[in-house]
Scaffold this motif. Structure first.
Motif, PDB file in Angstrom:
ATOM      1  N   MET A   1     -67.736 -19.173 -47.746  1.00 38.23           N
ATOM      2  CA  MET A   1     -67.514 -19.682 -49.094  1.00 38.23           C
ATOM      3  C   MET A   1     -66.028 -19.565 -49.406  1.00 38.23           C
ATOM      4  O   MET A   1     -65.464 -18.475 -49.346  1.00 38.23           O
ATOM      5  N   ILE A   2     -65.390 -20.670 -49.704  1.00 33.30           N
ATOM      6  CA  ILE A   2     -63.974 -20.660 -50.065  1.00 33.30           C
ATOM      7  C   ILE A   2     -63.865 -21.221 -51.478  1.00 33.30           C
ATOM      8  O   ILE A   2     -64.248 -22.363 -51.724  1.00 33.30           O
TER       9      ILE A   2
ATOM     10  N   LYS B   1     -75.482 -10.289 -51.174  1.00 30.39           N
ATOM     11  CA  LYS B   1     -74.532  -9.458 -50.421  1.00 30.39           C
ATOM     12  C   LYS B   1     -73.085  -9.696 -50.828  1.00 30.39           C
ATOM     13  O   LYS B   1     -72.302  -8.755 -50.953  1.00 30.39           O
ATOM     14  N   SER B   2     -72.692 -10.959 -51.011  1.00 30.68           N
ATOM     15  CA  SER B   2     -71.290 -11.265 -51.247  1.00 30.68           C
ATOM     16  C   SER B   2     -70.933 -11.220 -52.733  1.00 30.68           C
ATOM     17  O   SER B   2     -69.815 -10.841 -53.096  1.00 30.68           O
ATOM     18  N   GLU B   3     -71.877 -11.602 -53.600  1.00 26.34           N
ATOM     19  CA  GLU B   3     -71.584 -11.628 -55.034  1.00 26.34           C
ATOM     20  C   GLU B   3     -72.378 -10.586 -55.815  1.00 26.34           C
ATOM     21  O   GLU B   3     -72.280 -10.508 -57.033  1.00 26.34           O
ATOM     22  N   GLN B   4     -73.176  -9.768 -55.081  1.00 28.75           N
ATOM     23  CA  GLN B   4     -73.963  -8.682 -55.693  1.00 28.75           C
ATOM     24  C   GLN B   4     -74.788  -9.171 -56.886  1.00 28.75           C
ATOM     25  O   GLN B   4     -74.904  -8.498 -57.904  1.00 28.75           O
TER      26      GLN B   4
ATOM     27  N   SER C   1     -68.118 -14.420 -46.864  1.00 22.34           N
ATOM     28  CA  SER C   1     -69.003 -14.912 -45.795  1.00 22.34           C
ATOM     29  C   SER C   1     -70.167 -13.950 -45.619  1.00 22.34           C
ATOM     30  O   SER C   1     -70.039 -12.751 -45.877  1.00 22.34           O
ATOM     31  N   THR C   2     -71.290 -14.503 -45.224  1.00 28.32           N
ATOM     32  CA  THR C   2     -72.461 -13.699 -44.894  1.00 28.32           C
ATOM     33  C   THR C   2     -73.147 -14.328 -43.686  1.00 28.32           C
ATOM     34  O   THR C   2     -73.032 -15.534 -43.454  1.00 28.32           O
ATOM     35  N   PRO C   3     -73.864 -13.523 -42.909  1.00 30.47           N
ATOM     36  CA  PRO C   3     -74.568 -14.073 -41.749  1.00 30.47           C
ATOM     37  C   PRO C   3     -75.690 -15.015 -42.160  1.00 30.47           C
ATOM     38  O   PRO C   3     -76.269 -14.875 -43.239  1.00 30.47           O
TER      39      PRO C   3
ATOM     40  N   GLN D   1     -68.917 -23.807 -45.924  1.00 29.95           N
ATOM     41  CA  GLN D   1     -68.992 -24.131 -44.498  1.00 29.95           C
ATOM     42  C   GLN D   1     -70.190 -23.384 -43.909  1.00 29.95           C
ATOM     43  O   GLN D   1     -70.261 -22.158 -44.016  1.00 29.95           O
ATOM     44  N   VAL D   2     -71.123 -24.117 -43.347  1.00 28.92           N
ATOM     45  CA  VAL D   2     -72.258 -23.508 -42.644  1.00 28.92           C
ATOM     46  C   VAL D   2     -72.003 -23.683 -41.157  1.00 28.92           C
ATOM     47  O   VAL D   2     -71.994 -24.811 -40.651  1.00 28.92           O
ATOM     48  N   LYS D   3     -71.760 -22.574 -40.478  1.00 29.58           N
ATOM     49  CA  LYS D   3     -71.438 -22.627 -39.051  1.00 29.58           C
ATOM     50  C   LYS D   3     -72.525 -21.888 -38.278  1.00 29.58           C
ATOM     51  O   LYS D   3     -72.442 -20.679 -38.054  1.00 29.58           O
ATOM     52  N   GLY D   4     -73.576 -22.619 -37.924  1.00 30.43           N
ATOM     53  CA  GLY D   4     -74.665 -22.044 -37.160  1.00 30.43           C
ATOM     54  C   GLY D   4     -74.543 -22.385 -35.684  1.00 30.43           C
ATOM     55  O   GLY D   4     -73.668 -23.153 -35.287  1.00 30.43           O
ATOM     56  N   ASN D   5     -75.442 -21.823 -34.885  1.00 25.60           N
ATOM     57  CA  ASN D   5     -75.395 -22.066 -33.430  1.00 25.60           C
ATOM     58  C   ASN D   5     -76.357 -23.174 -32.999  1.00 25.60           C
ATOM     59  O   ASN D   5     -76.694 -23.308 -31.835  1.00 25.60           O
ATOM     60  N   GLY D   6     -76.792 -24.001 -33.962  1.00 27.91           N
ATOM     61  CA  GLY D   6     -77.683 -25.118 -33.642  1.00 27.91           C
ATOM     62  C   GLY D   6     -76.909 -26.385 -33.323  1.00 27.91           C
ATOM     63  O   GLY D   6     -75.673 -26.419 -33.401  1.00 27.91           O
TER      64      GLY D   6
END
Length: 297
Positions: free
Chosen positions: A125-126, A156-159, A138-140, A72-77
């Motif tokens: 990411m689910i 960041k999430s999966e190193q 999730s990451t920003p 899921q990509v949840k941006g402010n656009g």
């Protein structure tokens, strides 16, 4: 080699540097054009959905058996949310909340994906790994261009330090000329010299769609970055939605007796449209009455 437009969508994965680098590359031209046709996406929306679908196809190839994932990509656009499902079999489906988004080209003369996605928000990411609870990460959003955002997610999430390239080339009539991507993952054991060599190759690499449009095969594309690629396997990529009339009936039944009665009273019919494939399912008064009877048992 066949014409680019005639090639099937496919994915390859492999290793390089004696297993210290993991590589994925995918061609998704037909998949992305199928998504465009089903959802009526405008060019900028097509590019954003297509980039996400390419990333999902490659991340699906990292799964095993019946495992599956949702991005899921949840941006402010203005696009709103992008949602893409993928599994380990190369099956992908997806949609975007607002498909009719098309913005003026950016400063580089390219589709302004970052403007459509937004430069703030999160990637979620689910992963359904067959456990009691799905894995959630999730990451920003760091740029909104999506390739950089998935690169950041892996780090960041999966190193796992990774380089992600994604591209969708849209024709003047809105159809998809080329779409695809790659993921290069650096594993422990690489020397500084090897890392620098890979970084330098990435720095001069043409865009994914430029390479595909030149007729380059996926293994050739990967060898532009790491020259000793060992291809482990290849699989087809395709659009597939698992919606069905039975599943829609189950959803309607879950609404409960009073909601079904309301549908009959208000409209004497119902139409349910699948988010993922835009397939409409119609139910007339008699069919709704039959569902009502099942709901009251």
């Amino acid at each position: 080699m066949t014409e680019a437009g005639q090639q099937k969508d496919y994915l390859i994965r492999g290793t390089a540097y004696n297993g210290k680098v993991r590589v994925f590359a995918v061609r998704t031209t037909q998949l992305v054009d199928e998504l465009r046709r089903r959802h009526g996406t405008y060019p900028t929306a097509t590019a954003a959905l297509g980039r996400t679908a390419s990333a999902a196809a490659m991340m699906g190839a990292m799964l095993k058996g019946e495992e599956k994932l949702t991005i899921q990509v949840k941006g402010n656009g203005p696009l709103g949310q992008i949602v893409v499902d993928a599994n380990a079999y190369g099956e992908v489906r997806g949609y975007v909340n607002n498909p009719d988004v098309h913005l003026p080209s950016n400063a580089q003369g390219k589709l302004d994906v970052a403007g459509a996605v937004g430069r703030e928000g999160f990637i979620y990411m689910i992963k359904d790994l067959g456990l009691k609870e799905p894995y959630r990460g999730s990451t920003p959003i760091v740029s909104g261009e999506l390739a950089e955002d998935f690169t950041y997610y892996f780090a960041k999430s999966e190193q796992t330090p990774s380089a992600v390239g994604l591209g969708v080339l849209v024709d003047t009539d809105g159809s998809v000329i080329e779409a695809g991507g790659f993921i290069i993952q650096l594993l422990p054991g690489l020397t500084d010299e090897e890392i620098t060599k890979i970084e330098n190759a990435l720095g001069v690499l043409p865009t994914v769609t430029t390479l595909l449009k030149q007729g380059m095969d996926l293994d050739e594309m990967l060898r532009q970055i790491v020259d000793d690629v060992q291809i482990m396997d290849q699989m087809d990529i395709q659009f597939r939605c698992k919606c069905s009339r039975d599943r829609v009936e189950t959803t309607l039944l879950s609404l409960g007796k009073s909601e079904i009665e309301q549908l009959i009273a208000d409209d004497e019919q119902a139409e349910v449209i699948c988010h993922f494939c835009n397939e409409p399912y119609q139910f007339n008064r008699e069919e709704l009455a039959a569902l009502l009877e099942r709901a009251t048992k």
